[in-house]
Design a protein around this motif. Structure first.
Motif, mmCIF file in Angstrom:
data_model
loop_
_atom_site.group_PDB
_atom_site.id
_atom_site.type_symbol
_atom_site.label_atom_id
_atom_site.label_comp_id
_atom_site.label_asym_id
_atom_site.label_seq_id
_atom_site.Cartn_x
_atom_site.Cartn_y
_atom_site.Cartn_z
ATOM 1 N N SER A 1 17.780 73.576 24.498
ATOM 2 C CA SER A 1 17.658 72.222 25.048
ATOM 3 C C SER A 1 17.367 71.237 23.927
ATOM 4 N N GLY A 2 17.587 69.953 24.218
ATOM 5 C CA GLY A 2 17.294 68.899 23.263
ATOM 6 C C GLY A 2 18.318 68.738 22.158
ATOM 7 N N ASN A 3 19.490 69.326 22.325
ATOM 8 C CA ASN A 3 20.551 69.221 21.324
ATOM 9 C C ASN A 3 21.547 68.125 21.691
ATOM 10 N N THR A 4 22.340 67.732 20.705
ATOM 11 C CA THR A 4 23.527 66.921 20.939
ATOM 12 C C THR A 4 24.711 67.794 20.558
ATOM 13 N N ILE A 5 25.529 68.154 21.554
ATOM 14 C CA ILE A 5 26.511 69.230 21.424
ATOM 15 C C ILE A 5 27.919 68.714 21.654
ATOM 16 N N PHE A 6 28.813 69.014 20.724
ATOM 17 C CA PHE A 6 30.231 68.684 20.882
ATOM 18 C C PHE A 6 31.001 69.972 21.140
ATOM 19 N N ILE A 7 31.735 70.009 22.272
ATOM 20 C CA ILE A 7 32.479 71.197 22.676
ATOM 21 C C ILE A 7 33.951 70.843 22.804
ATOM 22 N N THR A 8 34.795 71.500 22.041
ATOM 23 C CA THR A 8 36.235 71.276 22.170
ATOM 24 C C THR A 8 36.785 72.115 23.316
ATOM 25 N N GLY A 9 37.861 71.630 23.891
ATOM 26 C CA GLY A 9 38.454 72.349 25.024
ATOM 27 C C GLY A 9 37.508 72.424 26.206
ATOM 28 N N GLY A 10 36.909 71.304 26.534
ATOM 29 C CA GLY A 10 35.863 71.303 27.551
ATOM 30 C C GLY A 10 36.307 70.931 28.948
ATOM 31 N N THR A 11 37.601 70.935 29.230
ATOM 32 C CA THR A 11 38.060 70.495 30.547
ATOM 33 C C THR A 11 38.338 71.638 31.513
ATOM 34 N N GLY B 1 35.163 76.634 28.266
ATOM 35 C CA GLY B 1 34.664 75.378 27.690
ATOM 36 C C GLY B 1 33.959 74.511 28.699
ATOM 37 N N ARG B 2 34.577 74.309 29.852
ATOM 38 C CA ARG B 2 33.942 73.474 30.875
ATOM 39 C C ARG B 2 32.679 74.140 31.415
ATOM 40 N N ALA B 3 32.756 75.431 31.707
ATOM 41 C CA ALA B 3 31.589 76.115 32.270
ATOM 42 C C ALA B 3 30.428 76.125 31.293
ATOM 43 N N ILE C 1 28.998 66.421 24.676
ATOM 44 C CA ILE C 1 30.228 65.662 24.543
ATOM 45 C C ILE C 1 31.368 66.670 24.563
ATOM 46 N N ILE C 2 32.330 66.478 25.440
ATOM 47 C CA ILE C 2 33.471 67.385 25.514
ATOM 48 C C ILE C 2 34.720 66.690 24.981
ATOM 49 N N SER C 3 35.698 67.508 24.611
ATOM 50 C CA SER C 3 36.972 66.932 24.187
ATOM 51 C C SER C 3 38.121 67.675 24.835
ATOM 52 N N GLY C 4 39.259 67.018 24.845
ATOM 53 C CA GLY C 4 40.497 67.573 25.372
ATOM 54 C C GLY C 4 41.599 66.561 25.129
ATOM 55 N N ARG C 5 42.822 66.934 25.442
ATOM 56 C CA ARG C 5 43.945 66.032 25.178
ATOM 57 C C ARG C 5 44.244 65.095 26.339
ATOM 58 N N ARG C 6 43.786 65.470 27.550
ATOM 59 C CA ARG C 6 44.166 64.683 28.727
ATOM 60 C C ARG C 6 42.965 63.927 29.292
ATOM 61 N N LYS C 7 43.066 62.587 29.252
ATOM 62 C CA LYS C 7 41.962 61.736 29.687
ATOM 63 C C LYS C 7 41.601 61.972 31.147
ATOM 64 N N ALA C 8 42.593 62.204 31.999
ATOM 65 C CA ALA C 8 42.312 62.398 33.420
ATOM 66 C C ALA C 8 41.403 63.606 33.637
ATOM 67 N N LEU C 9 41.640 64.676 32.924
ATOM 68 C CA LEU C 9 40.792 65.866 33.056
ATOM 69 C C LEU C 9 39.404 65.622 32.483
ATOM 70 N N ASN D 1 35.744 75.692 20.725
ATOM 71 C CA ASN D 1 36.164 76.500 21.857
ATOM 72 C C ASN D 1 37.646 76.359 22.188
ATOM 73 N N ALA D 2 38.259 75.221 21.873
ATOM 74 C CA ALA D 2 39.644 74.972 22.274
ATOM 75 C C ALA D 2 40.564 76.082 21.777
ATOM 76 N N GLY D 3 41.445 76.536 22.656
ATOM 77 C CA GLY D 3 42.377 77.578 22.262
ATOM 78 C C GLY D 3 43.546 77.662 23.221
ATOM 79 N N VAL D 4 44.660 78.172 22.730
ATOM 80 C CA VAL D 4 45.831 78.417 23.560
ATOM 81 C C VAL D 4 46.256 79.868 23.376
ATOM 82 N N MET D 5 46.812 80.449 24.443
ATOM 83 C CA MET D 5 47.217 81.848 24.425
ATOM 84 C C MET D 5 48.568 81.986 25.107
ATOM 85 N N HIS D 6 49.491 82.643 24.427
ATOM 86 C CA HIS D 6 50.822 82.858 24.972
ATOM 87 C C HIS D 6 51.239 84.306 24.770
ATOM 88 N N ILE D 7 52.125 84.765 25.615
ATOM 89 C CA ILE D 7 52.747 86.074 25.428
ATOM 90 C C ILE D 7 53.809 85.934 24.337
#
Length: 250
Positions: free
Chosen positions: A4-14, A18-20, A33-41, A85-91
């Motif tokens: 507790s008491g931190n200021t935390i930046f998490i990528t892929g937070g939507t 990341g969100r959880a 503070i979270i980040s992502g590419r889509r403002k709506a999310l 945290n941000a990541g993408v995974m493909h076959i």
């Protein structure tokens, strides 16, 4: 790590882990503070979590990373925790032709992005009395999944980079952690309903408990066997693991 008491930046937070994780840390009285590419999310997540902040970020774009790094330092001078945290995974098919767009996106998002973001924020983090960098890799860094060879390779590379980073920052106020999730019920590979995967909230609860200890590697119990696999005879389990995955679920 203090919880507790931190200021935390998490990528892929939507979504997903990341969100959880962002919501769990938000409830523990941290400025998140979270980040992502889509403002709506981003707006959806912050709307559901009053007080949480958000910044648009494209992890494939060095200019976006540089701009967001500067904005974070200016707007959140007490920033002391970075969660890559941000990541993408493909076959993919390592035995066939490679999809160049998939290759570029996966390597840029999963490996180059975290390295660039760390570079943009590390001098600021060194100035904090206590700071933490958390790189989210995967158990697939230690037991690669053959049908997603590029993703597995980026996580193995991030594991290696994290160990070098930890050594380089060992005489500073910045602690470097690696979070290696097992298979979790998220959107990655449409795993939300996958019975073989760990329920997301169960994963988050166990992860938060481990984060609160003095550890360099954040491992839930389900991840420990795969983390322990590397060594002279590691391919035997890699072979068995991929044989099992190639079969339909029972």
């Amino acid at each position: 790590m203090k919880l507790s008491g931190n200021t935390i930046f998490i990528t892929g937070g939507t979504s997903g882990i990341g969100r959880a994780l962002a919501e769990a840390l938000h409830k523990l009285d941290n400025q998140v503070i979270i980040s992502g590419r889509r403002k709506a999310l981003l707006d959806e997540v912050t709307g559901a979590n009053p007080g949480m902040q958000a910044i648009e970020l494209d992890m494939e774009n060095p200019a976006s990373i540089n701009a967001v790094s500067a904005r974070l330092i200016a707007d959140f001078p007490r920033l002391n925790v970075l969660v890559n945290n941000a990541g993408v995974m493909h076959i993919d098919n390592a035995a066939g032709a490679v999809d160049e767009a998939m290759l570029q996106t996966t390597v840029a998002t999963n490996l180059l992005g975290p390295i660039r973001l760390i570079a943009g924020l590390v001098e600021h983090l060194k100035q904090q009395p206590s700071a933490t960098i958390i790189n989210v890799s995967s158990v697939l860094a230690f037991v690669p999944m053959a049908m997603s060879a590029v993703y597995s390779s980026t996580k193995a590379a991030l594991h290696s980079y994290t160990m070098s980073l930890r050594w380089n920052l060992s005489d500073t106020s910045v602690k470097v952690l690696e979070l290696s999730p097992p298979w979790v019920q998220t959107d990655l590979l449409d795993s939300k309903e996958e019975p073989r995967a760990m329920p997301l909230q169960e994963f988050i609860a166990e992860t938060i408990a481990v984060l609160g200890t003095d550890t360099d590697e954040v491992l839930v119990e389900r991840a420990r066997m795969m983390r322990a696999n590397p060594g002279p005879n590691e391919y035997a389990f890699v072979h068995e693991f991929n044989d099992i995955l190639s079969q339909p679920p029972q």
